[in-house]
Design a protein around this motif. Sequence first.
Motif, PDB file in Angstrom:
ATOM      1  N   LYS A 105       1.221  -0.954   0.273  1.00  0.00           N
ATOM      2  CA  LYS A 105      -0.179   0.245   0.163  1.00  0.00           C
ATOM      3  C   LYS A 105       1.380   1.176   0.073  1.00  0.00           C
ATOM      4  O   LYS A 105       1.982   1.519   0.553  1.00  0.00           O
ATOM      5  CB  LYS A 105      -0.919   0.218   1.451  1.00  0.00           C
ATOM      6  N   ASP A 106       0.135   2.148  -0.897  1.00  0.00           N
ATOM      7  CA  ASP A 106       0.995   3.912  -0.309  1.00  0.00           C
ATOM      8  C   ASP A 106      -0.416   4.845   0.094  1.00  0.00           C
ATOM      9  O   ASP A 106       0.332   5.507   0.872  1.00  0.00           O
ATOM     10  CB  ASP A 106       1.475   4.043  -1.484  1.00  0.00           C
ATOM     11  N   VAL A 107      -1.163   4.564   0.757  1.00  0.00           N
ATOM     12  CA  VAL A 107      -1.917   5.029   1.183  1.00  0.00           C
ATOM     13  C   VAL A 107      -3.081   4.246   2.380  1.00  0.00           C
ATOM     14  O   VAL A 107      -3.294   3.416   1.754  1.00  0.00           O
ATOM     15  CB  VAL A 107      -3.674   5.914   0.106  1.00  0.00           C
ATOM     16  N   TYR A 108      -2.946   4.789   3.203  1.00  0.00           N
ATOM     17  CA  TYR A 108      -3.541   4.043   4.268  1.00  0.00           C
ATOM     18  C   TYR A 108      -4.969   4.738   4.586  1.00  0.00           C
ATOM     19  O   TYR A 108      -4.638   6.058   5.805  1.00  0.00           O
ATOM     20  CB  TYR A 108      -2.378   3.661   5.740  1.00  0.00           C
ATOM     21  N   ARG A 109      -6.113   4.474   5.205  1.00  0.00           N
ATOM     22  CA  ARG A 109      -7.105   4.849   5.829  1.00  0.00           C
ATOM     23  C   ARG A 109      -6.878   4.139   7.506  1.00  0.00           C
ATOM     24  O   ARG A 109      -7.186   3.200   7.278  1.00  0.00           O
ATOM     25  CB  ARG A 109      -8.534   4.138   4.691  1.00  0.00           C
ATOM     26  N   LEU A 110      -6.935   5.649   7.917  1.00  0.00           N
ATOM     27  CA  LEU A 110      -7.231   4.848   9.812  1.00  0.00           C
ATOM     28  C   LEU A 110      -8.403   4.316   9.960  1.00  0.00           C
ATOM     29  O   LEU A 110      -8.504   3.411  11.219  1.00  0.00           O
ATOM     30  CB  LEU A 110      -6.577   6.378  10.289  1.00  0.00           C
ATOM     31  N   ARG A 111      -9.217   4.744   9.817  1.00  0.00           N
ATOM     32  CA  ARG A 111     -10.506   4.844  10.170  1.00  0.00           C
ATOM     33  C   ARG A 111     -10.690   5.662  11.341  1.00  0.00           C
ATOM     34  O   ARG A 111      -9.913   6.231  11.842  1.00  0.00           O
ATOM     35  CB  ARG A 111     -11.401   3.037   9.832  1.00  0.00           C
ATOM     36  N   PRO A 112     -12.329   6.079  12.080  1.00  0.00           N
ATOM     37  CA  PRO A 112     -12.278   6.732  12.824  1.00  0.00           C
ATOM     38  C   PRO A 112     -11.635   6.661  14.296  1.00  0.00           C
ATOM     39  O   PRO A 112     -12.194   5.036  14.658  1.00  0.00           O
ATOM     40  CB  PRO A 112     -13.835   7.175  12.845  1.00  0.00           C
ATOM     41  N   ALA A 113     -10.813   6.979  14.465  1.00  0.00           N
ATOM     42  CA  ALA A 113     -10.594   6.927  16.598  1.00  0.00           C
ATOM     43  C   ALA A 113      -9.794   5.154  15.893  1.00  0.00           C
ATOM     44  O   ALA A 113      -9.606   4.486  17.026  1.00  0.00           O
ATOM     45  CB  ALA A 113     -10.937   6.138  17.126  1.00  0.00           C
ATOM     46  N   GLY A 114      -9.152   4.474  14.198  1.00  0.00           N
ATOM     47  CA  GLY A 114      -8.562   3.821  14.358  1.00  0.00           C
ATOM     48  C   GLY A 114      -6.796   3.832  14.510  1.00  0.00           C
ATOM     49  O   GLY A 114      -6.125   5.254  14.306  1.00  0.00           O
ATOM     50  N   SER A 115      -6.329   2.625  13.867  1.00  0.00           N
ATOM     51  CA  SER A 115      -5.073   3.026  13.924  1.00  0.00           C
ATOM     52  C   SER A 115      -4.298   1.867  13.505  1.00  0.00           C
ATOM     53  O   SER A 115      -4.673   0.739  12.802  1.00  0.00           O
ATOM     54  CB  SER A 115      -4.526   2.776  15.194  1.00  0.00           C
ATOM     55  N   LEU A 116      -3.277   1.522  12.955  1.00  0.00           N
ATOM     56  CA  LEU A 116      -2.773   0.741  11.749  1.00  0.00           C
ATOM     57  C   LEU A 116      -0.874   0.390  12.625  1.00  0.00           C
ATOM     58  O   LEU A 116      -0.520   1.902  11.999  1.00  0.00           O
ATOM     59  CB  LEU A 116      -3.311   0.395  10.414  1.00  0.00           C
ATOM     60  N   THR A 117      -0.335  -0.427  12.292  1.00  0.00           N
ATOM     61  CA  THR A 117       0.621  -0.800  11.869  1.00  0.00           C
ATOM     62  C   THR A 117       1.261  -0.790  10.247  1.00  0.00           C
ATOM     63  O   THR A 117       0.838  -2.226  10.156  1.00  0.00           O
ATOM     64  CB  THR A 117       1.112  -1.804  12.882  1.00  0.00           C
ATOM     65  N   ILE A 118       2.514  -0.461  10.321  1.00  0.00           N
ATOM     66  CA  ILE A 118       2.656  -1.254   9.207  1.00  0.00           C
ATOM     67  C   ILE A 118       4.569  -0.962   8.900  1.00  0.00           C
ATOM     68  O   ILE A 118       5.136  -0.622  10.076  1.00  0.00           O
ATOM     69  CB  ILE A 118       2.729   0.346   8.313  1.00  0.00           C
ATOM     70  N   THR A 119       4.935  -1.398   8.197  1.00  0.00           N
ATOM     71  CA  THR A 119       6.824  -1.962   7.836  1.00  0.00           C
ATOM     72  C   THR A 119       6.675  -1.516   5.882  1.00  0.00           C
ATOM     73  O   THR A 119       6.316  -1.957   5.332  1.00  0.00           O
ATOM     74  CB  THR A 119       6.454  -3.235   8.681  1.00  0.00           C
ATOM     75  N   MET A 120       7.655  -0.955   6.455  1.00  0.00           N
ATOM     76  CA  MET A 120       8.932  -0.368   5.668  1.00  0.00           C
ATOM     77  C   MET A 120      10.001  -0.766   5.712  1.00  0.00           C
ATOM     78  O   MET A 120      10.338  -0.657   6.193  1.00  0.00           O
ATOM     79  CB  MET A 120       8.737   0.808   4.962  1.00  0.00           C
ATOM     80  N   GLN A 121      10.603  -0.337   3.944  1.00  0.00           N
ATOM     81  CA  GLN A 121      12.138  -0.992   3.941  1.00  0.00           C
ATOM     82  C   GLN A 121      12.233   0.624   3.645  1.00  0.00           C
ATOM     83  O   GLN A 121      11.687   0.931   2.541  1.00  0.00           O
ATOM     84  CB  GLN A 121      13.091  -1.582   3.568  1.00  0.00           C
ATOM     85  N   PHE A 122      13.738   1.441   3.189  1.00  0.00           N
ATOM     86  CA  PHE A 122      13.862   2.650   2.660  1.00  0.00           C
ATOM     87  C   PHE A 122      15.559   2.616   1.840  1.00  0.00           C
ATOM     88  O   PHE A 122      16.720   2.451   2.756  1.00  0.00           O
ATOM     89  CB  PHE A 122      14.167   3.202   4.029  1.00  0.00           C
ATOM     90  N   ARG A 123      15.258   2.619   0.692  1.00  0.00           N
ATOM     91  CA  ARG A 123      16.693   2.252   0.089  1.00  0.00           C
ATOM     92  C   ARG A 123      16.486   2.497  -0.980  1.00  0.00           C
ATOM     93  O   ARG A 123      15.791   2.670  -1.934  1.00  0.00           O
ATOM     94  CB  ARG A 123      16.579   0.736   0.042  1.00  0.00           C
ATOM     95  N   ASP A 124      17.312   2.382  -1.936  1.00  0.00           N
ATOM     96  CA  ASP A 124      18.053   2.735  -3.214  1.00  0.00           C
ATOM     97  C   ASP A 124      18.134   4.460  -3.359  1.00  0.00           C
ATOM     98  O   ASP A 124      19.285   4.455  -3.957  1.00  0.00           O
ATOM     99  CB  ASP A 124      17.286   2.673  -4.361  1.00  0.00           C
TER     100      ASP A 124
END
Length: 763
Positions: free
Chosen positions: A690-709
């Motif tokens: 994903k590149d856009v993450y809907r939080l939803r009302p009072a919601g939360s999410l956890t994502i993981t990414m790497q940073f490279r190149d």
Amino acid sequence: MGLFLPKNASRLALKAARQAQDERRGIIKALSHGKVSRRDLIKMGLFTGAGMLAPIRGLHPLQSNLLAQTPGGPGIPTGLPPSPLWGATAFSQSLPRFDVLPRKTLDTLTPAPTKQANTTDRYNVDPILGGGTGPAEGRPGGDMWAHQMWDRFAPQVAVEVTQQGNKWANTTYNPQVSQSQCNLMGYSAASTMPLCFHAKMPVQYENSVWTFNGTVPPKLLIGRYGEPILFRHHNNLPCDWQQNGGFGRHTISTHEHNGHHGAENDGFTGAFFFPGQYYDYHYPILLAGFTSMNTGATDRFASSPTDAGGLMNVPGDWHETMSTHWFHDHMFSFTSQNVYKGNAGMFNIYSGLDRGAEDVNDGVNLRLPSGQASKTGKSWGNLDYDVNLMLSDKAFDAEGQLAMDILQFDGFIGDVMTVNLAYKPFMNVERRKYRFRILNASVSRFFKLALANASGTAQPIYQIANDGNLLPRAIKLTELDEQGIAERFDIVIDFSKYTLGTKLYFVNCCEHQDGKLPAKDLSVAQALSGASADPCVGRFMEFRVVANTAPGYPDKSFVPGFQETYPPTSVVPMSQWPTSPMLIPNPDLSQLPVVNERTFEFNRGANQTSLNKDTSFTGPWGISVNGMGTLAANYGRISAAPKPGTREIWHLNNGGGGWDHPIHIHFEEGQILDRDGLYSNVPLWERGRKDVYRLRPAGSLTITMQFRDFAGTYMEHCHNTVHEDNAMLVRWDINGELQPLPSPVPTPQGVRLIDADEIEPGA
Ligand SMILES: [Cu+2]
């Protein structure tokens, strides 16, 4: 403009709304012309310190005195006069397919593009912009903003576009579909397309809309992996910032959402350029990981289509292959106005896996619906059955001109539904499978799409991609999830199941009452009932099944990886994933250590700590990083600085229940690890990248990414672009150096680079 009155609004309510609109018009004009600043308005008592409109009677259409006058209230809040439609009716115009941008050779560009910004060629700056001379290219000069890996990935294709007002007619329209499809859609080669949203609606004034090349339909960029594009963007908007038809800023910065390239090409919000200038964006189109994985380009799945019908291997991780992008303005604190005004296009990226030729059977090509090389002679990039759809809600003033209320800091909602900038079109289709790349290009509105037959029964849809990324598996649905602003959902519809003469409809089931969040998701029956006071609920596009496939050209496409059952409720290691068939399995990050975790909370009620007027803006919206205070945007402030080549976990929390935020993180695709603490809360269609993450009302999410190149200065922000502009945006850098990267401050006479003025603790 933008909110809507109930259908049974009394004349009194309408009159009050018109009065409010008139009073607001003066303020809007002053603000958009830069005659007053948000700070001035706060001083004048028109805004509260938090950036809210002060409760002055008649100024704000949501004031309770108006609400009270609304018969049938308190359902949908009273708004401004409904947009006039000039007799335009639903499903009376054929869907305009995107206008494909010509791909040219590099020698067509004058002056030739350069690694560092071209600051040696000078142009005479208009006296309105201060006179003197300025650099021809608006990109910041010097080594820091030079194109990264320019020599290794020298551009091979030139695309040249100009941002400008309405040119009155598009005489070069080219949807790049077969003649048979032009015939089916009713396009004639000789036709010119005036810039209006329906033939019965007025042609737009020159500065009511600012589109790519000054024309409609919206523009489609075509690219493929391993073939770098030089995208030269000219700014030909009025030098006088007051010539904006009431909204829109004449400075622009173009974001290729979600390109994996250097920050100098990312449309950084502070790297904008002025009328008379151009900016050379270098899109190398590379698989993430190309500096560390499959560097010898030996994996056939990491590949790109050749013109001859074969494959050219490319370096990088094929699990990072992307398909559906879009590009749009990212001007600091003016993004919502500029995108709404027409600064939005789409970008189809082709690969060995997703090559846009359904009859090429090479063991790599997924053969998604697109078109046939044997018919068109195009071994990649066929668009006959691969259709870009850009959804956006618009509003129009009494003269039928595009209108926007820039004082709606909760979000701006239109009352007229458009697809590809056309009011409620129809589309003639053949009895076969089609792919639709659906983009939510609204300012603040979420959609929720269903496909219904004429009697209102929901029909099957196969979702194959989320944002730029093909999912691990296709998912059969009768209704899509809520689609946040900037999210892209690619779907397949199989029209072969329907008899000739069948009509089907896209139905929007997501009702809004304001720009903060969806008010409720309706059932298809409710959405079709006409009971909703939201004019953008209900049918908005009609499919007419009018033809069989042509003799000799049956549907040769597939929907690989189709899966109806819900997957396990814990993260399944890739080694245990079924081996076939699949679309694109997720990249495997399990062997990479997590070096850092960060928390971003998206809140209302932000403070501004910076005194720098060039780089900062005021709330009401802001972001709290790692439990620190909620701050309004300052693009001179570094809020996070991941180390190159590392993996991190980011927690994204919605600080309130009264709003939703679609959060966009630039540059890297992420994987969602949990929603509200549980992986089982992550729906199947969010289990890809994903590149856009809907939080939803009072919601939360956890994502993981790497940073490279690549390295440089990127952003994270709410893609409700009104929230983004006011001022829910942070800057983060990928920077291996100890010295913080400077911030650009563009002027028509040249770009100054100043020191970053704040670095958040823990960045
Ligand atoms: Cu938001």
